[in-house]
Design an enzyme around this catalytic site. Structure first.
Site, PDB file in Angstrom:
ATOM      1  CD  GLU A 107       1.958  61.722  15.082  1.00  0.00           C
ATOM      2  OE1 GLU A 107       1.504  62.496  14.193  1.00  0.00           O
ATOM      3  OE2 GLU A 107       2.141  62.195  16.083  1.00  0.00           O
TER       4      GLU A 107
ATOM      5  N   GLY B  22       1.646  70.458  17.713  1.00  0.00           N
ATOM      6  CA  GLY B  22       0.973  69.529  17.556  1.00  0.00           C
ATOM      7  C   GLY B  22      -0.515  70.072  18.137  1.00  0.00           C
ATOM      8  N   GLY B  23      -0.908  69.370  19.341  1.00  0.00           N
ATOM      9  CA  GLY B  23      -2.081  69.850  19.919  1.00  0.00           C
ATOM     10  C   GLY B  23      -2.572  71.211  20.252  1.00  0.00           C
TER      11      GLY B  23
ATOM     12  N   GLY C 104       2.700  64.589  22.148  1.00  0.00           N
ATOM     13  CA  GLY C 104       1.243  64.168  22.764  1.00  0.00           C
ATOM     14  C   GLY C 104       1.209  63.657  23.903  1.00  0.00           C
TER      15      GLY C 104
ATOM     16  CG  HIS D 252       5.541  63.942  12.436  1.00  0.00           C
ATOM     17  ND1 HIS D 252       4.867  62.915  13.283  1.00  0.00           N
ATOM     18  CD2 HIS D 252       5.218  65.080  13.129  1.00  0.00           C
ATOM     19  CE1 HIS D 252       4.384  63.680  14.361  1.00  0.00           C
ATOM     20  NE2 HIS D 252       4.692  64.770  14.262  1.00  0.00           N
TER      21      HIS D 252
ATOM     22  CG  ASN E 111       1.696  68.108  12.184  1.00  0.00           C
ATOM     23  OD1 ASN E 111       1.015  68.008  11.558  1.00  0.00           O
ATOM     24  ND2 ASN E 111       2.590  67.127  12.697  1.00  0.00           N
ATOM     25  CD1 TRP E 112      -3.163  72.844  12.631  1.00  0.00           C
ATOM     26  CD2 TRP E 112      -4.836  72.853  11.407  1.00  0.00           C
ATOM     27  NE1 TRP E 112      -3.564  74.071  12.629  1.00  0.00           N
ATOM     28  CE2 TRP E 112      -4.470  74.159  11.694  1.00  0.00           C
ATOM     29  CE3 TRP E 112      -5.835  72.519  10.445  1.00  0.00           C
ATOM     30  CZ2 TRP E 112      -5.330  75.304  11.150  1.00  0.00           C
ATOM     31  CZ3 TRP E 112      -6.697  73.693  10.017  1.00  0.00           C
ATOM     32  CH2 TRP E 112      -6.309  74.974  10.424  1.00  0.00           C
ATOM     33  CE  LYS E 113       0.867  65.699  15.668  1.00  0.00           C
ATOM     34  NZ  LYS E 113       1.452  64.948  16.877  1.00  0.00           N
TER      35      LYS E 113
ATOM     36  CD  GLU F 208       7.413  66.947  15.915  1.00  0.00           C
ATOM     37  OE1 GLU F 208       7.040  68.076  16.222  1.00  0.00           O
ATOM     38  OE2 GLU F 208       7.284  65.910  15.119  1.00  0.00           O
TER      39      GLU F 208
ATOM     40  CB  SER G 267       4.286  67.927  25.147  1.00  0.00           C
ATOM     41  OG  SER G 267       3.826  66.583  25.242  1.00  0.00           O
TER      42      SER G 267
HETATM   43  P1  13P Z   1       2.207  67.640  20.232  1.00  0.00           P
HETATM   44  O1  13P Z   1       2.554  69.055  20.382  1.00  0.00           O
HETATM   45  O2  13P Z   1       0.853  67.260  20.202  1.00  0.00           O
HETATM   46  O3  13P Z   1       3.088  66.952  21.088  1.00  0.00           O
HETATM   47  O4  13P Z   1       2.809  67.233  18.775  1.00  0.00           O
HETATM   48  C1  13P Z   1       3.865  67.505  18.308  1.00  0.00           C
HETATM   49  C2  13P Z   1       4.044  67.025  17.053  1.00  0.00           C
HETATM   50  O5  13P Z   1       4.336  66.020  16.558  1.00  0.00           O
HETATM   51  C3  13P Z   1       4.145  68.084  16.110  1.00  0.00           C
HETATM   52  O6  13P Z   1       4.484  67.618  14.480  1.00  0.00           O
END
Ligand code: 13P
Length: 258
Positions: A106, A242-243, A182, A104, A9-11, A176, A221
């Site tokens: 967020e 994510g990251g 993050g 998600h 997920n590149w966000k 999640e 993470s």
């Molecule tokens: P991180 O891997 O950066 O913690 O993010 C997870 C995430 O929100 C994937 O959708």
């Protein structure tokens, strides 16, 4: 057999040229990805068309099959005067776009997306032939108060229980925990397995055997150093990253952790 999935997920990261370079770097390493692992990259809307073109240009059919593309959101309305929104039909009209992430944390937290709204989005996505990666997960206060099972059950029941079994076949669940996203803090393998098993049991209440076929991904993470122990758990079928999905080497290393 449930599919093993490593989804990125590149966000809201990367410009289009940067995103295309990242895809190029991932594609260059596809041979290293085990044959039974499906990679999915979920990019910002602006990137979908050029990234799809890039992926559709992969010559080797085996490698092409290892990587799929998705969006990070879609509208809750079919079409019309909704300035700034992107419909499920628009996404599905790009050859190569197969998935959409919905729910998600967020989006729930910063954009006020409710379970009722997510059900509308999920119905439209599925009606347009997209597969849904549906996210659920509790906040730190919920976990501390021992309410994490209730929060997750509510997110599952109020959205996924409203779908038909046929629709549910095209849904992947991602657990999640918000406190792990993050933050560098990951759920332990025991915590993750416990709630993944709970999610599968909850799905079975409504969908029976189908729950055994549903892929449930862990997100929060997840990185090369912890992916292996997480993915070794019975009810963890991969990760939503994510990251670490923004670095080709890390993303591929996670995929190789299976
Ligand atoms: P991180 O891997 O950066 O913690 O993010 C997870 C995430 O929100 C994937 O959708």
């Amino acid at each position: 057999m449930r599919r093993k999935i490593v989804a990125g997920n590149w966000k809201m990261n990367t410009t289009v040229p940067e995103g295309l370079k990242l895809v190029e770097d991932i594609v260059a390493k596809l041979e290293d990805v085990p044959a039974d692992v499906q990679l999915i990259i979920n990019t910002p809307f602006t990137h979908l068309y050029p990234v799809a073109e890039s992926l559709n240009g992969i010559k080797c059919p085996v490698c092409r099959g290892k990587i799929a593309l998705g969006a990070e959101n879609c509208a809750d309305k079919e079409k019309g005067a909704y300035t700034g929104e992107v419909s499920a039909a628009m996404l599905a009209s790009i050859k190569g776009v197969e998935y959409v992430i919905l729910g998600h944390s967020e989006r729930r937290e910063y954009y006020g997306e409710t379970n009722a709204l997510l059900l509308e989005k999920a119905r439209l996505a599925l009606a347009n032939g997209l597969k849904v990666i549906y996210c659920c997960g509790e906040a730190l206060e919920d976990r501390k108060a021992g309410k994490h099972f209730d929060v997750v059950a509510e997110e599952i029941k109020s959205v996924l229980f409203e779908l038909t079994p046929e629709q549910m076949k095209n849904v992947i669940v991602a657990y999640e925990p918000i406190w792990a996203i993050g933050t560098g803090e990951t759920a332990t393998k025991e915590q993750a397995q416990e709630i993944h098993a709970f999610i599968r049991k909850t799905l079975a209440e409504k969908f029976g055997e189908l729950a055994e076929e549903t892929s449930i991904l862990y997100g929060g993470s997840c990185k090369p150093s912890n992916a292996k122990e997480l993915f070794a758990q019975k009810d963890i079928d991969g990760g939503l990253i994510g990251g670490a999905s923004l670095k080709a080497d890390d993303f591929i290393a996670i995929a190789k952790s299976y």
